[in-house]
Design a protein around this motif. Structure first.
Motif, mmCIF file in Angstrom:
data_model
loop_
_atom_site.group_PDB
_atom_site.id
_atom_site.type_symbol
_atom_site.label_atom_id
_atom_site.label_comp_id
_atom_site.label_asym_id
_atom_site.label_seq_id
_atom_site.Cartn_x
_atom_site.Cartn_y
_atom_site.Cartn_z
ATOM 1 N N ALA A 241 -19.362 30.553 78.683
ATOM 2 C CA ALA A 241 -20.707 30.909 78.243
ATOM 3 C C ALA A 241 -21.447 29.696 77.682
ATOM 4 C CB ALA A 241 -20.643 32.019 77.196
ATOM 5 N N ASP A 242 -20.736 28.847 76.941
ATOM 6 C CA ASP A 242 -21.380 27.666 76.381
ATOM 7 C C ASP A 242 -21.804 26.697 77.483
ATOM 8 O OD1 ASP A 242 -22.072 26.168 73.865
ATOM 9 O OD2 ASP A 242 -20.743 24.680 74.797
ATOM 10 N N ALA A 243 -20.974 26.577 78.533
ATOM 11 C CA ALA A 243 -21.320 25.707 79.658
ATOM 12 C C ALA A 243 -22.539 26.247 80.403
ATOM 13 C CB ALA A 243 -20.138 25.566 80.605
ATOM 14 N N VAL A 244 -22.616 27.565 80.543
ATOM 15 C CA VAL A 244 -23.779 28.193 81.166
ATOM 16 C C VAL A 244 -25.027 27.889 80.338
ATOM 17 C CG1 VAL A 244 -24.846 30.415 81.720
ATOM 18 C CG2 VAL A 244 -22.439 30.012 82.280
ATOM 19 N N HIS A 245 -24.922 28.105 79.040
ATOM 20 C CA HIS A 245 -26.044 27.878 78.125
ATOM 21 C C HIS A 245 -26.494 26.417 78.137
ATOM 22 C CE1 HIS A 245 -28.485 28.213 74.485
ATOM 23 N NE2 HIS A 245 -27.829 27.180 74.001
ATOM 24 N N ARG A 246 -25.547 25.506 78.074
ATOM 25 C CA ARG A 246 -25.881 24.087 78.031
ATOM 26 C C ARG A 246 -26.471 23.602 79.354
ATOM 27 N NH1 ARG A 246 -23.679 21.029 73.714
ATOM 28 N NH2 ARG A 246 -22.443 22.309 72.289
ATOM 29 N N VAL A 267 -35.512 37.443 78.467
ATOM 30 C CA VAL A 267 -34.937 38.778 78.285
ATOM 31 C C VAL A 267 -33.441 38.677 78.020
ATOM 32 C CG1 VAL A 267 -34.436 40.974 79.426
ATOM 33 C CG2 VAL A 267 -36.704 39.960 79.634
ATOM 34 N N GLY A 268 -32.742 37.863 78.802
ATOM 35 C CA GLY A 268 -31.298 37.725 78.623
ATOM 36 C C GLY A 268 -30.927 37.099 77.296
ATOM 37 N N ARG A 269 -31.634 36.039 76.925
ATOM 38 C CA ARG A 269 -31.328 35.372 75.660
ATOM 39 C C ARG A 269 -31.632 36.266 74.464
ATOM 40 N NH1 ARG A 269 -33.347 29.055 76.064
ATOM 41 N NH2 ARG A 269 -31.351 28.194 76.783
ATOM 42 N N THR A 270 -32.732 36.980 74.535
ATOM 43 C CA THR A 270 -33.079 37.880 73.438
ATOM 44 C C THR A 270 -32.019 38.959 73.265
ATOM 45 O OG1 THR A 270 -35.448 37.489 73.783
ATOM 46 C CG2 THR A 270 -34.835 39.474 72.571
ATOM 47 N N ALA A 271 -31.407 39.368 74.367
ATOM 48 C CA ALA A 271 -30.351 40.377 74.311
ATOM 49 C C ALA A 271 -29.007 39.782 73.906
ATOM 50 C CB ALA A 271 -30.222 41.072 75.668
ATOM 51 N N GLY A 272 -28.955 38.455 73.697
ATOM 52 C CA GLY A 272 -27.731 37.827 73.207
ATOM 53 C C GLY A 272 -26.802 37.299 74.271
ATOM 54 N N ALA A 273 -27.278 37.176 75.524
ATOM 55 C CA ALA A 273 -26.429 36.687 76.608
ATOM 56 C C ALA A 273 -26.664 35.201 76.849
ATOM 57 C CB ALA A 273 -26.715 37.466 77.887
ATOM 58 N N ALA A 274 -25.675 34.542 77.444
ATOM 59 C CA ALA A 274 -25.828 33.169 77.918
ATOM 60 C C ALA A 274 -26.302 33.245 79.359
ATOM 61 C CB ALA A 274 -24.507 32.422 77.840
ATOM 62 N N VAL A 275 -27.382 32.531 79.679
ATOM 63 C CA VAL A 275 -27.956 32.650 81.018
ATOM 64 C C VAL A 275 -28.281 31.280 81.603
ATOM 65 C CG1 VAL A 275 -28.933 34.926 80.530
ATOM 66 C CG2 VAL A 275 -30.327 32.887 80.155
ATOM 67 N N ARG A 289 -21.304 38.949 75.939
ATOM 68 C CA ARG A 289 -20.222 38.575 75.019
ATOM 69 C C ARG A 289 -18.931 39.338 75.322
ATOM 70 N NH1 ARG A 289 -24.693 38.667 71.440
ATOM 71 N NH2 ARG A 289 -24.150 40.756 70.695
ATOM 72 N N HIS A 290 -19.070 40.559 75.825
ATOM 73 C CA HIS A 290 -17.918 41.393 76.161
ATOM 74 C C HIS A 290 -18.435 42.521 77.054
ATOM 75 C CE1 HIS A 290 -19.601 43.912 72.984
ATOM 76 N NE2 HIS A 290 -19.498 42.868 72.168
ATOM 77 N N PRO A 291 -17.530 43.284 77.689
ATOM 78 C CA PRO A 291 -17.977 44.330 78.623
ATOM 79 C C PRO A 291 -18.971 45.319 78.022
ATOM 80 C CG PRO A 291 -15.646 43.925 78.916
ATOM 81 C CD PRO A 291 -16.067 43.108 77.720
ATOM 82 N N GLU A 292 -18.776 45.718 76.768
ATOM 83 C CA GLU A 292 -19.691 46.687 76.157
ATOM 84 C C GLU A 292 -21.083 46.079 75.945
ATOM 85 O OE1 GLU A 292 -16.663 45.973 75.063
ATOM 86 O OE2 GLU A 292 -15.628 47.832 75.684
ATOM 87 N N HIS A 293 -21.116 44.771 75.725
ATOM 88 C CA HIS A 293 -22.400 44.096 75.540
ATOM 89 C C HIS A 293 -23.236 44.116 76.819
ATOM 90 C CE1 HIS A 293 -24.765 40.161 74.742
ATOM 91 N NE2 HIS A 293 -25.381 41.164 74.151
ATOM 92 N N LEU A 294 -22.563 44.228 77.964
ATOM 93 C CA LEU A 294 -23.283 44.301 79.229
ATOM 94 C C LEU A 294 -24.268 45.470 79.254
ATOM 95 C CD1 LEU A 294 -20.536 43.518 81.899
ATOM 96 C CD2 LEU A 294 -22.648 42.236 81.545
ATOM 97 N N GLU A 295 -23.896 46.573 78.613
ATOM 98 C CA GLU A 295 -24.779 47.746 78.603
ATOM 99 C C GLU A 295 -26.066 47.448 77.831
ATOM 100 O OE1 GLU A 295 -22.651 51.090 77.134
ATOM 101 O OE2 GLU A 295 -20.984 50.879 78.568
#
Length: 312
Positions: A241-246, A267-275, A289-295
């Motif tokens: 995730a950090d490599a994706v973000h960087r 939208v993705g960053r606001t929801a807490g994802a690395a994009v 961050r984890h499978p449940e976060h995908l929802e």
């Protein structure tokens, strides 16, 4: 898959997690296939004894004509078959639709003659020739090397030749997603077609001119591709995730996002994802961050009127 004198070949879409667009400048990428988004080429023996393509879409007809020309140059002729193509890969969003269609077509034509196992490097080079040289699209070899190998792939490139390419056993619980805009008014080949090409030409001029900012960025992107590779191998999702973000951060230092890309990223960053932006299109790839976060992430994109897919 062969049944009598019928064959169906397929190729999945793909998304680059980290390292892009350094693959165009002697860099490296780490990418993943998207098996829920595929292109399929179906062949059946022709009653007329001649090759025929049953599709009516002009872009697909041009691609088939180019693939037939490439096969004819390499093998002398194409088999006497009827070809039909289908795909659920969205058009013009940067998820490798043209590459997948070209690879599926080439695989099917070769397999019909009994050549079921085409070397992935040769397949990628031939598909690159079809879409790049013959159709004149602004593409890189990486866009074909990844789907030709399939799965998760780490590759380094020297100009338009592959230096090394490794397939990776990615973790089964990778909370991966892709998201895109389904607003056709912004599709590649329509009103915004010039923007990605202009951006690519600008980066190329700066890189070839020795621009220190661009050359440093490409070196850093290669590092991030390696970090994503190591994270996938070790099952270290935080590192991936950090490599994706960087990667996205480095890209933003040398190029601008289109309005559609910017919205998808926000939208993705606001929801807490690395994009990260997948390519010259209107899609992003990300990690929750984890499978449940995908929802939570999926709900954010749905609220924004954007499409999101979690590969199975």
């Amino acid at each position: 898959m062969t049944t009598g004198r019928s064959i169906v070949s397929s190729c999945a879409a793909h998304a680059v997690l980290a390292g892009n667009p350094s693959e165009r400048y002697g860099g490296a990428i780490t990418a993943v296939s998207l098996p829920d988004l595929t292109a399929m080429a179906a062949l059946r023996e022709s009653a007329t004894g001649r090759f025929a393509h049953r599709g009516t879409d002009p872009a697909q007809r041009a691609l088939v004509d180019a693939a037939v020309a490439a096969i004819t140059e390499r093998r002398g002729e194409v088999p006497p078959v009827e070809l039909s193509l289908s795909t659920n890969i969205p058009d013009g969003v940067g998820l490798g639709r043209s590459a997948a269609l070209a690879i599926a077509t080439l695989r099917a034509l070769r397999a019909f003659d009994g050549d079921e196992h085409w070397d992935a490097a040769d397949l990628a080079a031939t598909a690159f020739d079809v879409v790049g040289a013959r159709l004149g699209a602004d593409v890189s070899l990486a866009e074909f090397a990844v789907p030709a190998h399939g799965g998760a792939v780490a590759a380094t490139f020297e100009s338009d030749t592959t230096d090394t390419i490794d397939t990776i056993d990615a973790p089964d619980d990778l909370p991966l997603f892709v998201a895109w805009s389904h607003d056709d008014s912004t599709a590649i080949g329509r009103s915004t077609d010039a923007a990605p090409r202009t951006a690519n030409r600008s980066l190329r001029r700066r890189f070839d001119g020795g621009d220190a900012t661009v050359t440093a960025a490409m070196s850093e992107l290669r590092v991030q591709a390696g970090r994503a590779r190591r994270g996938l191998i070790d099952g270290d999702l935080k590192l991936v995730a950090d490599a994706v973000h960087r990667t996205l951060g480095v890209r933003l230092g040398v190029s601008e996002l289109t309005p559609t890309e910017r919205r998808l990223v926000e939208v993705g960053r606001t929801a807490g994802a690395a994009v990260n932006v997948t390519g010259s299109g209107r899609s992003i790839v990300g990690l929750a961050r984890h499978p449940e976060h995908l929802e939570i992430v999926e709900a954010a994109y749905e609220t924004a009127g954007l499409r999101m897919l979690t590969p199975s």
